[in-house]
Write an enzyme that holds these catalytic residues in place. Sequence first.
Site, mmCIF file in Angstrom:
data_model
loop_
_atom_site.group_PDB
_atom_site.id
_atom_site.type_symbol
_atom_site.label_atom_id
_atom_site.label_comp_id
_atom_site.label_asym_id
_atom_site.label_seq_id
_atom_site.Cartn_x
_atom_site.Cartn_y
_atom_site.Cartn_z
ATOM 1 N N THR A 43 0.794 -1.250 -0.047
ATOM 2 C CA THR A 43 0.057 -0.111 0.066
ATOM 3 C C THR A 43 0.762 1.318 -0.143
ATOM 4 O O THR A 43 0.351 2.272 0.330
ATOM 5 C CB THR A 43 -0.862 -0.102 1.204
ATOM 6 N N LYS A 54 0.071 11.043 -0.558
ATOM 7 C CA LYS A 54 -0.952 10.341 0.449
ATOM 8 C C LYS A 54 -2.118 9.962 -0.454
ATOM 9 O O LYS A 54 -2.502 10.424 -1.630
ATOM 10 C CB LYS A 54 -1.656 11.654 1.130
ATOM 11 N N ASP A 76 -0.097 -4.960 3.589
ATOM 12 C CA ASP A 76 1.343 -4.375 4.195
ATOM 13 C C ASP A 76 1.336 -2.864 4.090
ATOM 14 O O ASP A 76 1.246 -2.216 3.118
ATOM 15 C CB ASP A 76 2.458 -4.997 3.141
ATOM 16 N N TYR A 81 3.871 5.475 5.466
ATOM 17 C CA TYR A 81 3.206 5.405 3.994
ATOM 18 C C TYR A 81 1.908 6.509 3.924
ATOM 19 O O TYR A 81 1.419 6.623 2.818
ATOM 20 C CB TYR A 81 2.906 4.101 3.719
ATOM 21 N N LYS A 110 4.856 -1.029 10.144
ATOM 22 C CA LYS A 110 6.261 -0.954 10.362
ATOM 23 C C LYS A 110 6.636 0.247 11.147
ATOM 24 O O LYS A 110 5.963 1.351 10.967
ATOM 25 C CB LYS A 110 6.903 -0.793 8.924
ATOM 26 N N HIS A 143 11.359 -1.246 10.135
ATOM 27 C CA HIS A 143 11.366 -0.827 8.779
ATOM 28 C C HIS A 143 12.763 -0.708 8.375
ATOM 29 O O HIS A 143 13.125 -1.051 7.298
ATOM 30 C CB HIS A 143 10.782 0.441 8.690
ATOM 31 N N ARG A 238 7.274 2.490 -11.790
ATOM 32 C CA ARG A 238 6.478 2.739 -10.370
ATOM 33 C C ARG A 238 6.773 4.216 -10.051
ATOM 34 O O ARG A 238 7.548 4.900 -10.152
ATOM 35 C CB ARG A 238 7.161 1.696 -9.436
HETATM 36 N N1 LIG Z 1 10.016 -2.508 3.569
HETATM 37 C C1 LIG Z 1 10.350 -1.607 2.458
HETATM 38 O O1 LIG Z 1 11.478 -0.734 3.112
HETATM 39 C C2 LIG Z 1 9.599 -1.581 1.279
HETATM 40 C C3 LIG Z 1 10.114 -0.716 0.348
HETATM 41 C C4 LIG Z 1 9.310 -0.760 -0.917
HETATM 42 C C5 LIG Z 1 7.896 -1.336 -1.034
HETATM 43 N N2 LIG Z 1 7.664 -1.963 0.066
HETATM 44 C C6 LIG Z 1 6.293 -2.865 0.088
HETATM 45 O O2 LIG Z 1 6.308 -3.313 -1.089
HETATM 46 C C7 LIG Z 1 5.322 -3.197 -1.789
HETATM 47 C C8 LIG Z 1 5.419 -2.715 -3.353
HETATM 48 O O3 LIG Z 1 6.676 -2.263 -3.846
HETATM 49 P P1 LIG Z 1 6.709 -1.401 -5.031
HETATM 50 O O4 LIG Z 1 5.288 -0.749 -5.142
HETATM 51 O O5 LIG Z 1 7.887 -0.881 -4.848
HETATM 52 O O6 LIG Z 1 6.692 -2.359 -6.403
HETATM 53 P P2 LIG Z 1 5.925 -3.333 -7.329
HETATM 54 O O7 LIG Z 1 4.704 -3.862 -6.378
HETATM 55 O O8 LIG Z 1 6.678 -4.252 -7.636
HETATM 56 O O9 LIG Z 1 5.405 -2.371 -8.229
HETATM 57 C C9 LIG Z 1 4.381 -1.539 -8.297
HETATM 58 C C10 LIG Z 1 4.009 -1.007 -9.596
HETATM 59 O O10 LIG Z 1 3.420 -2.127 -10.477
HETATM 60 C C11 LIG Z 1 2.403 -1.753 -11.067
HETATM 61 N N3 LIG Z 1 1.678 -3.231 -11.373
HETATM 62 C C12 LIG Z 1 1.042 -3.771 -10.333
HETATM 63 N N4 LIG Z 1 0.421 -4.936 -10.733
HETATM 64 C C13 LIG Z 1 0.998 -4.821 -12.241
HETATM 65 C C14 LIG Z 1 0.440 -5.787 -13.276
HETATM 66 N N5 LIG Z 1 -0.068 -6.815 -12.904
HETATM 67 N N6 LIG Z 1 1.000 -5.412 -14.382
HETATM 68 C C15 LIG Z 1 1.558 -4.210 -14.681
HETATM 69 N N7 LIG Z 1 1.757 -3.529 -13.695
HETATM 70 C C16 LIG Z 1 1.611 -3.659 -12.291
HETATM 71 C C17 LIG Z 1 1.693 -0.690 -10.270
HETATM 72 O O11 LIG Z 1 0.979 0.037 -10.934
HETATM 73 P P3 LIG Z 1 -0.821 0.190 -10.575
HETATM 74 O O12 LIG Z 1 -0.817 0.614 -9.148
HETATM 75 O O13 LIG Z 1 -1.030 1.539 -11.463
HETATM 76 O O14 LIG Z 1 -1.285 -0.954 -10.848
HETATM 77 C C18 LIG Z 1 2.961 0.113 -9.821
HETATM 78 O O15 LIG Z 1 3.214 1.024 -10.427
HETATM 79 C C19 LIG Z 1 4.884 -1.498 -1.413
HETATM 80 O O16 LIG Z 1 3.432 -1.040 -1.796
HETATM 81 C C20 LIG Z 1 5.142 -1.676 0.235
HETATM 82 O O17 LIG Z 1 4.055 -2.260 0.656
HETATM 83 C C21 LIG Z 1 8.485 -2.003 1.267
#
Ligand SMILES: NC(=O)c1ccc[n+]([C@@H]2O[C@H](COP(=O)([O-])OP(=O)(O)OC[C@H]3O[C@@H](n4cnc5c(N)ncnc54)[C@H](OP(=O)(O)O)[C@@H]3O)[C@@H](O)[C@H]2O)c1
Length: 347
Positions: A43, A54, A76, A81, A110, A143, A238
Amino acid sequence: MTRGVRLVSVVAALCVQLANCAPDVPTFKLNNGKEMPAIALGTYLGFDQNGIVKPQDKQVVKVVEHAIDVGYRHFDTASVYSTEEQLGEGVRNKIEEGKVIREDLFITTKLWNTHHKREQVAEALRESLKQLSLNYVDLYLMHWPIGLNEDYSNSDVDFMETWRGLEDMQRLGLAKSIGLSNFNQEQLERVIKECSIKPAVLQIEVHPQIIQSDLVSYAQSQGIVVMGYSPFGSLVSRFGVPPGSGPSIDDPTLVEIAKKHGKTTPQVVLRWLVDRDIVPVPKTVNLKRLEENIDIFDFKLDKDEIEKINKYDKQIRYTLPSFWQNHPYYPFEKIENPLPNPFEKKA
Ligand SMILES: NC(=O)c1ccc[n+]([C@@H]2O[C@H](COP(=O)([O-])OP(=O)(O)OC[C@H]3O[C@@H](n4cnc5c(N)ncnc54)[C@H](OP(=O)(O)O)[C@@H]3O)[C@@H](O)[C@H]2O)c1
């Protein structure tokens, strides 16, 4: 299957009976006996010139409601966030509607870096619970190993002190399980050696360009479940940033594997994580892609297909906060020209 980390593939009825999760999403068993659904909806909405993005209107509320309707049970978020409140609202609406009960859901949030002193952890988690309108979270993660002062200057709080604070939260029942995010192996080894409660989960970046074999194997050998964030890597753009060099969504090797299984390439990449016993954390705010991303539990990649995807590994991170690289607990490799600090205007 790796010792200590067992993917419990249960049939629909049994799953409902035992873990109260959606019919066809399997669960991973954590080292404290709790069950974690094998995919989590991310999220985090990204960063722009105004800081963390936001949610507009009820954007995340609607996504969470639809996600619950199509079978997601694991969400998550993080205090940083700005989505805890809307996640909580979506969850509350679906509980009130009678679609799910609280025990069906697995909510991860987190602790942010500015609350690393032991006594600050309770304060931070209570604020997250207030935002989420919940009495407890299923998983509370540190985190980053990096502690910061209120003005975002480096704090020298040892992450073991912070871990004691997370242990307090599990003892108080405010978090059912506790874990770490963005720790490297050496740091994880230290927590395992010095802890009273062993981390249940490690959340790190995992996608075809950073497969993290060593860290994943080490964590799993210790009975720690790995969650993989940014699972699509270079397949997607992204937050308005075009995908980096690396396999694209129409990469011929991925397309070939996807065709064989009647799936899309994003589904293949998510399944590649699940087949490595890693819980993927894909983010989407698109209702159609929500359904696509959870539709990955009716096929399996073979060893050769996993190996083909592993070959894209170039140790490329999308989350590389090099502006913190002078911090004593910075977990990643240092680079020559660190990025400007986006949190600086908060100072
Ligand atoms: N612990 C940490 O430090 C940390 C760091 C980064 C992320 N995270 C967590 O991991 C989550 C995901 O990470 P992320 O957002 O960096 O990467 P991601 O999920 O790999 O990529 C998200 C992107 O992919 C697109 N997307 C999603 N499903 C798709 C599909 N089936 N086909 C084509 N495009 C698709 C989304 O666009 P749309 O929304 O327009 O579909 C968005 O632009 C975060 O939301 C967060 O909860 C944690």
